[in-house]
Scaffold this active site. Structure first.
Site, PDB file in Angstrom:
ATOM      1  N   HIS A 164      -2.040  -5.414   1.470  1.00 26.76           N
ATOM      2  CA  HIS A 164      -3.333  -6.052   1.212  1.00 26.76           C
ATOM      3  C   HIS A 164      -3.068  -7.481   0.761  1.00 26.76           C
ATOM      4  O   HIS A 164      -2.091  -7.733   0.053  1.00 26.76           O
ATOM      5  CB  HIS A 164      -4.096  -5.325   0.096  1.00 26.76           C
ATOM      6  CG  HIS A 164      -5.266  -6.121  -0.428  1.00 26.76           C
ATOM      7  ND1 HIS A 164      -6.503  -6.097   0.181  1.00 26.76           N
ATOM      8  CD2 HIS A 164      -5.364  -7.009  -1.455  1.00 26.76           C
ATOM      9  CE1 HIS A 164      -7.315  -6.933  -0.468  1.00 26.76           C
ATOM     10  NE2 HIS A 164      -6.655  -7.497  -1.467  1.00 26.76           N
TER      11      HIS A 164
ATOM     12  N   LYS B  96       0.833  -1.207   0.000  1.00 22.20           N
ATOM     13  CA  LYS B  96       0.000   0.000   0.000  1.00 22.20           C
ATOM     14  C   LYS B  96       0.871   1.262   0.000  1.00 22.20           C
ATOM     15  O   LYS B  96       2.092   1.189   0.214  1.00 22.20           O
ATOM     16  CB  LYS B  96      -0.930  -0.041   1.224  1.00 22.20           C
ATOM     17  CG  LYS B  96      -1.942  -1.196   1.186  1.00 22.20           C
ATOM     18  CD  LYS B  96      -2.867  -1.138   2.404  1.00 22.20           C
ATOM     19  CE  LYS B  96      -3.928  -2.233   2.340  1.00 22.20           C
ATOM     20  NZ  LYS B  96      -4.898  -2.102   3.477  1.00 22.20           N
TER      21      LYS B  96
ATOM     22  N   ASN C  59      -2.011   0.094   6.851  1.00 22.01           N
ATOM     23  CA  ASN C  59      -1.454  -1.147   7.403  1.00 22.01           C
ATOM     24  C   ASN C  59      -0.588  -1.901   6.388  1.00 22.01           C
ATOM     25  O   ASN C  59      -0.440  -3.114   6.455  1.00 22.01           O
ATOM     26  CB  ASN C  59      -2.563  -2.021   8.003  1.00 22.01           C
ATOM     27  CG  ASN C  59      -3.629  -2.385   6.983  1.00 22.01           C
ATOM     28  OD1 ASN C  59      -3.529  -2.029   5.810  1.00 22.01           O
ATOM     29  ND2 ASN C  59      -4.640  -3.108   7.422  1.00 22.01           N
TER      30      ASN C  59
ATOM     31  N   GLU D 228      -9.514 -10.140  -7.849  1.00 20.39           N
ATOM     32  CA  GLU D 228      -8.513  -9.095  -7.612  1.00 20.39           C
ATOM     33  C   GLU D 228      -7.333  -9.212  -8.583  1.00 20.39           C
ATOM     34  O   GLU D 228      -6.793  -8.203  -9.028  1.00 20.39           O
ATOM     35  CB  GLU D 228      -8.032  -9.162  -6.160  1.00 20.39           C
ATOM     36  CG  GLU D 228      -9.126  -8.761  -5.178  1.00 20.39           C
ATOM     37  CD  GLU D 228      -8.717  -8.895  -3.722  1.00 20.39           C
ATOM     38  OE1 GLU D 228      -9.548  -8.572  -2.856  1.00 20.39           O
ATOM     39  OE2 GLU D 228      -7.571  -9.321  -3.437  1.00 20.39           O
TER      40      GLU D 228
ATOM     41  N   TYR E  60     -12.295  -1.787  -3.648  1.00 18.90           N
ATOM     42  CA  TYR E  60     -12.803  -2.037  -2.302  1.00 18.90           C
ATOM     43  C   TYR E  60     -14.333  -1.965  -2.232  1.00 18.90           C
ATOM     44  O   TYR E  60     -14.889  -1.707  -1.157  1.00 18.90           O
ATOM     45  CB  TYR E  60     -12.173  -1.050  -1.311  1.00 18.90           C
ATOM     46  CG  TYR E  60     -10.819  -1.475  -0.798  1.00 18.90           C
ATOM     47  CD1 TYR E  60     -10.659  -2.648  -0.050  1.00 18.90           C
ATOM     48  CD2 TYR E  60      -9.679  -0.700  -1.015  1.00 18.90           C
ATOM     49  CE1 TYR E  60      -9.418  -3.037   0.452  1.00 18.90           C
ATOM     50  CE2 TYR E  60      -8.432  -1.086  -0.528  1.00 18.90           C
ATOM     51  CZ  TYR E  60      -8.314  -2.253   0.216  1.00 18.90           C
ATOM     52  OH  TYR E  60      -7.088  -2.642   0.715  1.00 18.90           O
TER      53      TYR E  60
HETATM   54  N1  UDP Z   1      -9.734  -0.612   7.415  1.00 19.33           N
HETATM   55  C1  UDP Z   1      -9.874   0.583   8.095  1.00 19.33           C
HETATM   56  N2  UDP Z   1     -10.643   0.603   9.244  1.00 19.33           N
HETATM   57  C2  UDP Z   1     -11.272  -0.511   9.703  1.00 19.33           C
HETATM   58  C3  UDP Z   1     -11.131  -1.719   9.004  1.00 19.33           C
HETATM   59  C4  UDP Z   1     -10.360  -1.738   7.857  1.00 19.33           C
HETATM   60  O1  UDP Z   1      -9.330   1.611   7.693  1.00 19.33           O
HETATM   61  O2  UDP Z   1     -11.958  -0.428  10.745  1.00 19.33           O
HETATM   62  C5  UDP Z   1      -8.931  -0.641   6.182  1.00 19.33           C
HETATM   63  C6  UDP Z   1      -7.572  -1.329   6.337  1.00 19.33           C
HETATM   64  O3  UDP Z   1      -6.645  -0.659   5.484  1.00 19.33           O
HETATM   65  C7  UDP Z   1      -7.883  -2.733   5.811  1.00 19.33           C
HETATM   66  C8  UDP Z   1      -8.850  -2.430   4.679  1.00 19.33           C
HETATM   67  O4  UDP Z   1      -9.644  -1.357   5.184  1.00 19.33           O
HETATM   68  O5  UDP Z   1      -6.712  -3.396   5.384  1.00 19.33           O
HETATM   69  C9  UDP Z   1      -9.748  -3.564   4.261  1.00 19.33           C
HETATM   70  O6  UDP Z   1     -10.385  -4.087   5.404  1.00 19.33           O
HETATM   71  P1  UDP Z   1     -10.504  -5.657   5.619  1.00 19.33           P
HETATM   72  O7  UDP Z   1     -11.457  -5.880   6.735  1.00 19.33           O
HETATM   73  O8  UDP Z   1     -10.800  -6.327   4.311  1.00 19.33           O
HETATM   74  O9  UDP Z   1      -9.046  -6.052   6.153  1.00 19.33           O
HETATM   75  P2  UDP Z   1      -7.850  -6.876   5.442  1.00 19.33           P
HETATM   76  O10 UDP Z   1      -8.483  -7.941   4.585  1.00 19.33           O
HETATM   77  O11 UDP Z   1      -7.032  -5.887   4.651  1.00 19.33           O
HETATM   78  O12 UDP Z   1      -7.072  -7.450   6.591  1.00 19.33           O
HETATM   79 MG    MG Z   2      -9.943  -7.784   3.139  1.00 16.37          MG
END
Ligand code: UDP
Ligand code: MG
Length: 144
Positions: free
Chosen positions: A117, A11, A114, A128, A51
């Site tokens: 992805h 990211k 974070n 994806e 997303y």
């Molecule tokens: N995210 C966020 N706040 C939240 C949850 C998720 O900003 O409360 C962001 C974070 O960058 C995350 C992305 O949205 O990686 C997608 O969320 P997901 O639940 O799919 O998490 P991932 O699969 O990336 O672990």
């Molecule tokens: Mg996810």
């Protein structure tokens, strides 16, 4: 042992902090094979498309602003159980919950920024990969 493919994104926070090599090294050291890779960036509307599953969530606007804020590095990783292997190497979504030695534990700036992805299931991995590498499966993916 049949291999599977998953999509990884470094990211904008990871690219901005010069962490591309450190992150790709973890994939390679753990047996994931890079079969496609590019540096690119997402427009706001492309980030919203990628997303889309999260469009009703309160963090959607901020997340898509952030994901379109700078370059990203997108890869297809190939290997046995590549989807869960990559998720394991990434660590939990919230870096405060991520296990020791994971990418998010070591590098993430925040819950949003974070660093990486990873696809979460075979169907989303297919979608994806197609989003970033259209026709990829037709080109032939296997390096080994
Ligand atoms: N995210 C966020 N706040 C939240 C949850 C998720 O900003 O409360 C962001 C974070 O960058 C995350 C992305 O949205 O990686 C997608 O969320 P997901 O639940 O799919 O998490 P991932 O699969 O990336 O672990
Ligand atoms: Mg996810």
């Amino acid at each position: 042992m049949e291999s599977e493919q998953t999509l990884s994104i470094i990211k904008p926070d990871g690219v901005r902090r010069n962490l591309i090599g450190a992150i790709l090294k973890r994939f390679e050291e753990n047996g994931l094979i890079l079969t496609a890779m590019k540096m690119t960036s997402l427009s706001k509307s492309q980030a919203e498309g990628f997303y889309a599953v999260h469009r009703e969530r309160p963090f959607f606007a901020s997340l898509t602003d952030y994901m379109s804020s700078g370059p990203i590095v997108v890869s297809v990783l190939d290997g046995y159980n590549a989807i869960s292997k990559n998720r394991e190497l990434m660590g939990a979504t919230n870096p405060q919950d991520a296990a020791e030695g994971t990418i998010r534990k070591d590098f993430a700036e925040s819950l949003e920024a974070n660093t990486v992805h990873g696809s979460d299931a075979p169907e989303t991995a297919r979608e994806e990969i197609g989003f970033f590498f259209p026709g990829w499966e037709l080109i032939g993916s296997k390096r080994s």
